[in-house]
Design a protein around this motif. Structure first.
Motif, mmCIF file in Angstrom:
data_model
loop_
_atom_site.group_PDB
_atom_site.id
_atom_site.type_symbol
_atom_site.label_atom_id
_atom_site.label_comp_id
_atom_site.label_asym_id
_atom_site.label_seq_id
_atom_site.Cartn_x
_atom_site.Cartn_y
_atom_site.Cartn_z
ATOM 1 N N ALA A 1 0.843 -1.200 0.000
ATOM 2 C CA ALA A 1 0.000 0.000 0.000
ATOM 3 C C ALA A 1 0.871 1.240 0.000
ATOM 4 N N GLU A 2 0.389 2.264 -0.668
ATOM 5 C CA GLU A 2 1.027 3.583 -0.639
ATOM 6 C C GLU A 2 0.005 4.609 -0.175
ATOM 7 N N LEU A 3 0.408 5.431 0.765
ATOM 8 C CA LEU A 3 -0.478 6.445 1.320
ATOM 9 C C LEU A 3 0.165 7.808 1.148
ATOM 10 N N ASN A 4 -0.613 8.773 0.660
ATOM 11 C CA ASN A 4 -0.107 10.129 0.470
ATOM 12 C C ASN A 4 -1.153 11.116 0.971
ATOM 13 N N SER A 5 -0.748 11.971 1.885
ATOM 14 C CA SER A 5 -1.692 12.914 2.496
ATOM 15 C C SER A 5 -1.983 14.112 1.597
ATOM 16 N N GLY A 6 -1.076 14.409 0.636
ATOM 17 C CA GLY A 6 -1.155 15.693 -0.037
ATOM 18 C C GLY A 6 -0.724 16.789 0.928
ATOM 19 N N THR A 7 -0.686 18.019 0.481
ATOM 20 C CA THR A 7 -0.296 19.142 1.348
ATOM 21 C C THR A 7 -1.489 19.598 2.185
ATOM 22 N N VAL A 8 -1.280 19.666 3.491
ATOM 23 C CA VAL A 8 -2.344 20.077 4.410
ATOM 24 C C VAL A 8 -1.829 21.234 5.258
ATOM 25 N N GLY A 9 -2.752 22.020 5.805
ATOM 26 C CA GLY A 9 -2.375 23.182 6.593
ATOM 27 C C GLY A 9 -3.140 23.282 7.891
ATOM 28 N N SER A 10 -2.589 24.053 8.818
ATOM 29 C CA SER A 10 -3.244 24.293 10.098
ATOM 30 C C SER A 10 -2.624 25.540 10.715
ATOM 31 N N ALA A 11 -3.004 25.850 11.943
ATOM 32 C CA ALA A 11 -2.509 27.076 12.576
ATOM 33 C C ALA A 11 -2.320 26.863 14.075
ATOM 34 N N GLY A 12 -1.451 27.681 14.643
ATOM 35 C CA GLY A 12 -1.193 27.663 16.075
ATOM 36 C C GLY A 12 -0.671 29.026 16.503
ATOM 37 N N TYR A 13 -0.014 29.070 17.666
ATOM 38 C CA TYR A 13 0.493 30.337 18.177
ATOM 39 C C TYR A 13 1.707 30.082 19.058
ATOM 40 N N ALA A 14 2.420 31.160 19.370
ATOM 41 C CA ALA A 14 3.548 31.087 20.287
ATOM 42 C C ALA A 14 3.571 32.349 21.143
ATOM 43 N N LEU A 15 3.984 32.192 22.402
ATOM 44 C CA LEU A 15 4.119 33.297 23.346
ATOM 45 C C LEU A 15 5.498 33.222 23.983
ATOM 46 N N SER A 16 6.136 34.369 24.170
ATOM 47 C CA SER A 16 7.473 34.330 24.751
ATOM 48 C C SER A 16 7.735 35.553 25.617
ATOM 49 N N LEU A 17 8.692 35.398 26.550
ATOM 50 C CA LEU A 17 9.137 36.452 27.453
ATOM 51 C C LEU A 17 10.660 36.491 27.427
ATOM 52 N N ALA A 18 11.215 37.689 27.534
ATOM 53 C CA ALA A 18 12.664 37.860 27.616
ATOM 54 C C ALA A 18 12.979 38.808 28.763
ATOM 55 N N PHE A 19 14.012 38.457 29.535
ATOM 56 C CA PHE A 19 14.395 39.234 30.707
ATOM 57 C C PHE A 19 15.909 39.392 30.700
ATOM 58 N N LYS A 20 16.378 40.625 30.747
ATOM 59 C CA LYS A 20 17.812 40.908 30.693
ATOM 60 C C LYS A 20 18.160 41.873 31.822
ATOM 61 N N PRO A 21 18.368 41.343 33.041
ATOM 62 C CA PRO A 21 18.598 42.229 34.194
ATOM 63 C C PRO A 21 19.945 42.946 34.155
ATOM 64 N N THR A 22 20.966 42.319 33.521
ATOM 65 C CA THR A 22 22.277 42.946 33.386
ATOM 66 C C THR A 22 22.831 42.601 32.009
#
Length: 414
Positions: free
Chosen positions: A188-209
């Motif tokens: 058997a051969e299986l091919n999904s084709g091109t598929v898409g979806s979405a998500g997100y990212a959150l970030s923090l940066a701290f530079k005390p010195t």
């Protein structure tokens, strides 16, 4: 009855292969030289991936980075009881990245990251596990625009949108013995084709010195929903031609969420040390549910992935104004649980050793990296539906390794 038995066996065995531990951690040559420990190193446009909030602390108004790696990998399999031996003949894979960071105002920064965070490629030659997998290729890339805001001289935060695209192709024999009238094994051969979806990212940066930086980044899960996949059957014997016929399918494959925290320090003016910890939520991959659209019944398989930890230690030494040398080590856990070991992407616990070299020429910098991946030998099995009504164990000892060189360029404008 024979047709029904073969059909049910095929559907159950088909769902045991499709994906494994398929994370690709090659998102920046400069940071890869330091074990990919980039959550708190705000140095160039690679920050648009590792921690977009860190763009607020870049010294340049505009930074651009592009790079590519070459993955040369091999997996070896052995079953001493039956004297089985096999190894993969994998093609060289070339994941890439492209990053841009732009300081729009003193406090507002914009970024764009295009990268390949997930993927897998395995080609098993004629081997004893061909009823599980013959070959598999999975490619996923993310497009991630980000906005970062600097709330103070020490603290910034960012939010990102993730647009994900991917495709999967996969082949396997129906079972160990089924063949057409000419003796060619049915597969058997299986091919999904091109598929898409979405998500997100959150970030923090701290530079005390100027000598200490910290970072936190959360990247959400993304589920690729293959609604219009195609399943083809080759070398089908005449008595099954009306049953194993080409048709559509749908299935969902999750890209897990990841949480990372990091800290970097400069004990000396020329020496930078960084530590990152990553927690990956692989437990989202509980089962694989394949819904066929040509009258075949659905197939549901237990995957039972577990969450994993990754520990990264990296260092960089600035030899002079132009040359920097880098090195690092990280330990990466496998998400596969006992009894669910998948040879299509045989994910092992790995020790990873990294090296890097950077050369700066005014606005342009060239970075070279090298990663050596050494899997920790593992003996395990997976359950396979065979030619009869009962499942059997297919297992043995697996070991893998990879050599991964990389090159990247960075261009900065003040």
């Amino acid at each position: 009855m024979k047709k029904l038995l073969i059909l049910s066996v095929f559907l159950l065995s088909f769902s045991t292969a499709f994906a494994g531990g398929y994370r690709v951690a090659l998102q920046g040559q400069r940071m890869l030289g330091m074990a990919h420990a980039g959550l708190s190193v705000f140095d160039n446009a690679e920050t648009a991936f590792f921690n977009p909030a860190g763009m607020s602390f870049l010294n340049d108004k505009f930074s651009f980075s592009f790079g590519v790696n070459g993955i040369i990998s091999k997996v070896k399999f052995q079953n001493q009881l039956y004297n089985w031996q096999a190894e993969t003949n994998n093609p060289i894979e070339t994941p890439f990245y492209l990053y841009m960071a732009y300081k729009a105002t003193e406090n507002l920064s914009l970024g764009l990251a295009v990268y390949t965070p997930f993927g897998s490629s395995a080609v098993w030659n004629d081997w004893q596990g061909s009823q599980i997998v013959k070959s598999i290729s999975m490619k996923v890339f993310y497009i991630q625009p980000s906005v970062a805001y600097k709330f103070s001289d020490m603290f910034s935060a960012s939010a990102s949108l993730i647009m994900a695209y991917g495709s999967i192709s996969y082949s396997k024999d129906i079972n160990r013995y089924l063949a057409d009238e000419n003796g060619n094994k049915t597969y058997a051969e299986l091919n999904s084709g091109t598929v898409g979806s979405a998500g997100y990212a959150l970030s923090l940066a701290f530079k005390p010195t100027d000598k200490v930086s910290m970072g936190l980044n959360y990247r959400s899960s993304v589920v690729l929903d293959a609604k219009y996949g195609k399943a083809e059957f080759k070398n089908v014997p005449a008595f099954l031609s009306g049953t194993l016929r080409t048709g559509g399918f749908s299935a969902k494959l999750p890209m897990p969420a990841e949480l990372g925290v990091g800290i970097s320090v400069k004990p000396l003016d020329k020496l930078l040390l960084a530590f990152d910890y990553n927690y990956t939520y692989w437990s989202i991959y509980k089962e694989l549910n394949i819904q066929f659209k040509n009258g075949l019944p659905p197939s549901i398989a237990d995957k039972s992935y577990k969450n994993t930890n990754t520990f990264r230690f990296g260092a960089a030494y600035q030899v002079n104004d132009k040359i920097a040398v880098r090195a690092g080590y990280y330990f990466d856990q496998s998400p596969l649980t006992e009894g669910h070991f998948s040879p299509e992407t045989p994910s092992l616990d790995t020790n990873n050793y990294t090296f890097g070299l950077g050369y700066k020429m005014n606005k342009l910098a060239i970075d070279l990296s090298f990663l050596y991946v050494k899997g920790i030998e593992r003996t395990d099995y997976t359950m396979v539906r065979g030619e009869g009504p009962s499942a059997y164990q297919f297992g043995g000892t697996y070991v893998d390794s990879a050599l991964i060189p990389g090159i990247g360029i960075t261009y900065n404008i003040k």
